[in-house]
Design a protein around this motif. Structure first.
Motif, PDB file in Angstrom:
ATOM      1  N   SER A  55     -35.619  78.155 -12.023  1.00 58.62           N
ATOM      2  CA  SER A  55     -35.727  78.928 -10.784  1.00 58.62           C
ATOM      3  C   SER A  55     -36.909  78.445  -9.944  1.00 58.62           C
ATOM      4  O   SER A  55     -37.396  79.151  -9.078  1.00 58.62           O
ATOM      5  CB  SER A  55     -35.898  80.422 -11.112  1.00 58.62           C
ATOM      6  N   LEU A  58     -36.955  78.610  -6.097  1.00 59.02           N
ATOM      7  CA  LEU A  58     -37.005  79.887  -5.409  1.00 59.02           C
ATOM      8  C   LEU A  58     -38.423  80.270  -5.011  1.00 59.02           C
ATOM      9  O   LEU A  58     -38.661  80.815  -3.952  1.00 59.02           O
ATOM     10  CB  LEU A  58     -36.411  80.991  -6.308  1.00 59.02           C
ATOM     11  N   ASN A  59     -39.350  80.014  -5.879  1.00 58.74           N
ATOM     12  CA  ASN A  59     -40.735  80.386  -5.598  1.00 58.74           C
ATOM     13  C   ASN A  59     -41.610  79.754  -6.669  1.00 58.74           C
ATOM     14  O   ASN A  59     -41.550  80.141  -7.812  1.00 58.74           O
ATOM     15  CB  ASN A  59     -40.897  81.906  -5.613  1.00 58.74           C
ATOM     16  N   ARG A 132     -36.309  87.638  -5.931  1.00 60.45           N
ATOM     17  CA  ARG A 132     -35.319  86.563  -5.919  1.00 60.45           C
ATOM     18  C   ARG A 132     -35.120  85.957  -7.298  1.00 60.45           C
ATOM     19  O   ARG A 132     -33.991  85.676  -7.712  1.00 60.45           O
ATOM     20  CB  ARG A 132     -35.735  85.484  -4.914  1.00 60.45           C
ATOM     21  N   HIS A 135     -33.286  88.448  -9.492  1.00 60.96           N
ATOM     22  CA  HIS A 135     -31.874  88.586  -9.115  1.00 60.96           C
ATOM     23  C   HIS A 135     -31.026  87.441  -9.653  1.00 60.96           C
ATOM     24  O   HIS A 135     -29.852  87.633 -10.001  1.00 60.96           O
ATOM     25  CB  HIS A 135     -31.755  88.655  -7.586  1.00 60.96           C
ATOM     26  N   THR A 136     -31.596  86.250  -9.713  1.00 62.78           N
ATOM     27  CA  THR A 136     -30.842  85.091 -10.188  1.00 62.78           C
ATOM     28  C   THR A 136     -30.924  84.907 -11.702  1.00 62.78           C
ATOM     29  O   THR A 136     -30.333  83.984 -12.242  1.00 62.78           O
ATOM     30  CB  THR A 136     -31.351  83.807  -9.513  1.00 62.78           C
TER      31      THR A 136
END
Length: 243
Positions: A55, A58-59, A132, A135-136
């Motif tokens: 991830s 995403l960030n 985010r 959520h993923t």
């Protein structure tokens, strides 16, 4: 003498002994079999899922620090467990005593474990609190991090018991457990750890369970982690577009 005493202690079959024999003499083979067959089936039937599911895009706030600390720490811990437990005592006894080897393992493993713990806490905080990323993330992603956290804490907790086992006898028993399993001696393996403390038994059981979970979680990526890319020289080439 220690191995003989523990082997004798488990010869009387009771319900409690059967549970111990199953957990530490049979369950490891079940976990390894499920791991091998599960990985083969996943690779054959669902190759696209054979990945870590990063991830990072995403960030990346805190991601690099947490990821580096976790992965460096966990690699040292795993290598230490692998070679430390599967290397017979006679191989190194001329160079270092069991007591000194255990002391080295406590120091190195403790430092690596703390690094891993700090990195893991950063990753857990990010995965559970960043909207985010959360959520993923799948349920198994979050569950796996919690399981690893519990396993890591139990591993570090065993360090507090080190003053009670400075002679290295317990380390030899735990190593003998892994070595007996490797040469297909489940009864002898279970006998070696019958008198081990609860924290050690829980740590061994959860570690075995993590092996069983490999095919069903993102842990599967450790089997084919492309570590060779760390030293690979490459360049990004862009295709020239016509004006």
């Amino acid at each position: 003498m220690i191995a003989t005493a523990t082997a004798t202690a488990i010869t009387t079959v009771t319900p409690e002994n059967w549970i111990h024999i199953f957990l530490y003499g049979i369950y490891p083979y079940i976990a390894l079999t499920v791991c091998i067959l599960g990985c083969w089936a996943r690779f054959d039937l669902s190759q696209y899922t054979w990945r870590a599911g990063s991830s990072q895009m995403l960030n990346d706030k805190g991601m690099r620090i947490g990821s580096n600390l976790f992965h460096i720490g966990i690699i040292v811990v795993l290598l230490g467990h692998f070679f430390g437990m599967l290397t017979p005592h006679f191989v190194y006894e001329r160079f270092i005593s069991a007591a000194d080897k255990q002391l080295v393992a406590v120091i190195v493993g403790g430092i690596a474990g703390v690094m891993c713990l700090v990195g893991l806490l950063i990753l857990i905080w990010r995965r559970f609190t960043d909207p985010r990323v959360s959520h993923t993330s799948t349920f198994s992603d979050k569950m796996l991090l919690v399981i690893i956290l519990v396993q890591l804490i139990m591993g570090l907790a065993t360090i507090w018991h080190y003053p009670d086992h400075k002679d290295g006898a317990l380390m030899l028993s735990l190593a003998g457990w892994a070595q007996d399993l490797a040469i297909l001696r489940p009864m002898s393996a279970a006998a070696r750890v019958v008198d081990a403390g609860l924290i050690y038994k829980l740590h061994m059981f959860l570690g075995t369970t993590l092996i069983l979970l490999v095919p069903f979680t993102r842990l599967i990526h450790i089997i084919s982690a492309p570590i060779w890319y760390l030293g690979r020289r490459y360049q990004i080439v862009r295709q020239k577009t016509s004006q």
